[in-house]
Design a protein around this motif. Sequence first.
Motif, PDB file in Angstrom:
ATOM      1  N   GLY A 128     -20.157  66.075  23.610  1.00  0.00           N
ATOM      2  CA  GLY A 128     -20.791  65.639  24.857  1.00  0.00           C
ATOM      3  C   GLY A 128     -20.388  64.221  25.237  1.00  0.00           C
ATOM      4  O   GLY A 128     -20.193  63.915  26.417  1.00  0.00           O
ATOM      5  N   THR A 129     -20.232  63.348  24.251  1.00  0.00           N
ATOM      6  CA  THR A 129     -19.855  61.955  24.514  1.00  0.00           C
ATOM      7  C   THR A 129     -18.442  61.856  25.075  1.00  0.00           C
ATOM      8  O   THR A 129     -18.193  61.091  26.009  1.00  0.00           O
ATOM      9  N   VAL A 130     -17.532  62.619  24.519  1.00  0.00           N
ATOM     10  CA  VAL A 130     -16.156  62.614  25.044  1.00  0.00           C
ATOM     11  C   VAL A 130     -16.162  63.076  26.496  1.00  0.00           C
ATOM     12  O   VAL A 130     -15.532  62.462  27.367  1.00  0.00           O
ATOM     13  N   PHE A 131     -16.902  64.144  26.779  1.00  0.00           N
ATOM     14  CA  PHE A 131     -17.007  64.630  28.159  1.00  0.00           C
ATOM     15  C   PHE A 131     -17.636  63.575  29.068  1.00  0.00           C
ATOM     16  O   PHE A 131     -17.152  63.311  30.169  1.00  0.00           O
ATOM     17  N   ARG A 132     -18.716  62.954  28.621  1.00  0.00           N
ATOM     18  CA  ARG A 132     -19.398  61.954  29.449  1.00  0.00           C
ATOM     19  C   ARG A 132     -18.501  60.750  29.729  1.00  0.00           C
ATOM     20  O   ARG A 132     -18.469  60.251  30.848  1.00  0.00           O
ATOM     21  N   PHE A 133     -17.798  60.266  28.711  1.00  0.00           N
ATOM     22  CA  PHE A 133     -16.916  59.113  28.917  1.00  0.00           C
ATOM     23  C   PHE A 133     -15.889  59.428  29.995  1.00  0.00           C
ATOM     24  O   PHE A 133     -15.692  58.654  30.924  1.00  0.00           O
ATOM     25  N   TRP A 134     -15.236  60.565  29.872  1.00  0.00           N
ATOM     26  CA  TRP A 134     -14.235  60.958  30.866  1.00  0.00           C
ATOM     27  C   TRP A 134     -14.856  61.078  32.256  1.00  0.00           C
ATOM     28  O   TRP A 134     -14.337  60.529  33.228  1.00  0.00           O
ATOM     29  N   SER A 135     -15.976  61.774  32.360  1.00  0.00           N
ATOM     30  CA  SER A 135     -16.556  62.015  33.684  1.00  0.00           C
ATOM     31  C   SER A 135     -17.144  60.747  34.295  1.00  0.00           C
ATOM     32  O   SER A 135     -17.009  60.523  35.500  1.00  0.00           O
ATOM     33  N   TYR A 136     -17.776  59.882  33.496  1.00  0.00           N
ATOM     34  CA  TYR A 136     -18.351  58.654  34.045  1.00  0.00           C
ATOM     35  C   TYR A 136     -17.263  57.748  34.592  1.00  0.00           C
ATOM     36  O   TYR A 136     -17.373  57.217  35.687  1.00  0.00           O
ATOM     37  N   ARG A 137     -16.194  57.555  33.830  1.00  0.00           N
ATOM     38  CA  ARG A 137     -15.150  56.632  34.289  1.00  0.00           C
ATOM     39  C   ARG A 137     -14.325  57.238  35.412  1.00  0.00           C
ATOM     40  O   ARG A 137     -13.771  56.529  36.231  1.00  0.00           O
ATOM     41  N   THR A 138     -14.222  58.573  35.464  1.00  0.00           N
ATOM     42  CA  THR A 138     -13.422  59.220  36.493  1.00  0.00           C
ATOM     43  C   THR A 138     -14.187  59.401  37.791  1.00  0.00           C
ATOM     44  O   THR A 138     -13.634  59.198  38.876  1.00  0.00           O
ATOM     45  N   TRP A 139     -15.460  59.770  37.709  1.00  0.00           N
ATOM     46  CA  TRP A 139     -16.206  60.160  38.909  1.00  0.00           C
ATOM     47  C   TRP A 139     -17.396  59.278  39.240  1.00  0.00           C
ATOM     48  O   TRP A 139     -17.747  59.137  40.403  1.00  0.00           O
ATOM     49  N   VAL A 140     -18.079  58.730  38.249  1.00  0.00           N
ATOM     50  CA  VAL A 140     -19.368  58.080  38.501  1.00  0.00           C
ATOM     51  C   VAL A 140     -19.221  56.589  38.768  1.00  0.00           C
ATOM     52  O   VAL A 140     -19.574  56.103  39.842  1.00  0.00           O
ATOM     53  N   PHE A 141     -18.727  55.844  37.796  1.00  0.00           N
ATOM     54  CA  PHE A 141     -18.670  54.384  37.896  1.00  0.00           C
ATOM     55  C   PHE A 141     -17.265  53.935  38.293  1.00  0.00           C
ATOM     56  O   PHE A 141     -16.631  53.160  37.605  1.00  0.00           O
ATOM     57  N   ARG A 142     -16.810  54.424  39.401  1.00  0.00           N
ATOM     58  CA  ARG A 142     -15.461  54.081  39.847  1.00  0.00           C
ATOM     59  C   ARG A 142     -15.426  52.654  40.366  1.00  0.00           C
ATOM     60  O   ARG A 142     -16.325  52.200  41.056  1.00  0.00           O
ATOM     61  N   ALA A 143     -14.367  51.977  40.008  1.00  0.00           N
ATOM     62  CA  ALA A 143     -14.189  50.598  40.472  1.00  0.00           C
ATOM     63  C   ALA A 143     -13.805  50.619  41.948  1.00  0.00           C
ATOM     64  O   ALA A 143     -13.271  51.596  42.454  1.00  0.00           O
ATOM     65  N   LEU A 144     -14.096  49.545  42.605  1.00  0.00           N
ATOM     66  CA  LEU A 144     -13.656  49.405  43.986  1.00  0.00           C
ATOM     67  C   LEU A 144     -12.134  49.389  44.016  1.00  0.00           C
ATOM     68  O   LEU A 144     -11.509  48.768  43.156  1.00  0.00           O
ATOM     69  N   PRO A 145     -11.510  50.053  44.995  1.00  0.00           N
ATOM     70  CA  PRO A 145     -10.067  49.908  45.127  1.00  0.00           C
ATOM     71  C   PRO A 145      -9.745  48.431  45.367  1.00  0.00           C
ATOM     72  O   PRO A 145     -10.554  47.691  45.920  1.00  0.00           O
ATOM     73  N   ALA A 146      -8.563  47.998  44.959  1.00  0.00           N
ATOM     74  CA  ALA A 146      -8.186  46.584  45.038  1.00  0.00           C
ATOM     75  C   ALA A 146      -8.372  46.028  46.442  1.00  0.00           C
ATOM     76  O   ALA A 146      -8.930  44.947  46.626  1.00  0.00           O
ATOM     77  N   ARG A 147      -7.936  46.748  47.469  1.00  0.00           N
ATOM     78  CA  ARG A 147      -8.051  46.264  48.842  1.00  0.00           C
ATOM     79  C   ARG A 147      -9.517  46.099  49.241  1.00  0.00           C
ATOM     80  O   ARG A 147      -9.905  45.104  49.828  1.00  0.00           O
ATOM     81  N   ALA A 148     -10.366  47.069  48.882  1.00  0.00           N
ATOM     82  CA  ALA A 148     -11.787  46.977  49.213  1.00  0.00           C
ATOM     83  C   ALA A 148     -12.442  45.819  48.471  1.00  0.00           C
ATOM     84  O   ALA A 148     -13.311  45.144  49.013  1.00  0.00           O
TER      85      ALA A 148
END
Length: 168
Positions: A128-148
């Motif tokens: 579950g942790t491996v899945f959560r790490f991937w999904s959080y960084r990919t979909w949930v806590f996305r960084a602002l794009p550089a321009r934004a």
Amino acid sequence: MTQRRTVRSRLERLAREIAKFGAVGAIGFVVNFTVFNFCVHGMHLAVVRSGIIATAVAIGANYIGNRYWTYRGGDKNRRSRELSLFLLFSGVGLVIENGILGLSHYGLGLTSPLADNIAKNVIGLGIGTVFRFWSYRTWVFRALPARAAVETAESFLAAAPPRVEARK
């Protein structure tokens, strides 16, 4: 040489992110383990019900840790979307974690306290942790794009009151 620095800096950022995610996860693990065992042995609830309660409590602790520490630099303009996605992916992790517990306890008949803890808090939580790490960084806590990020910083600076320089 610049490409090496870029790769190295990305790897260093990823290592810091994994370390922070792991520290938050360690706290979540302690919460999850404690609540699970209290529910099973103190309140005498069924193991899967106890697992779901424990995971839900740990999800709350993990959201706070990840939002305000691990991914504090992420896009803060869409908090309701972020929270919805966090709960969705955490729910999938909850099903993974407690599905393995249920399979072990009810399907395989491994019903000892040690077997339940290994199934839930080692195997289930690990996957579950491996899945959560991937999904959080990919979909949930996305960084602002550089321009934004630059536009946000510029608008913040433009709205800030002018600084008064001290006389020498």
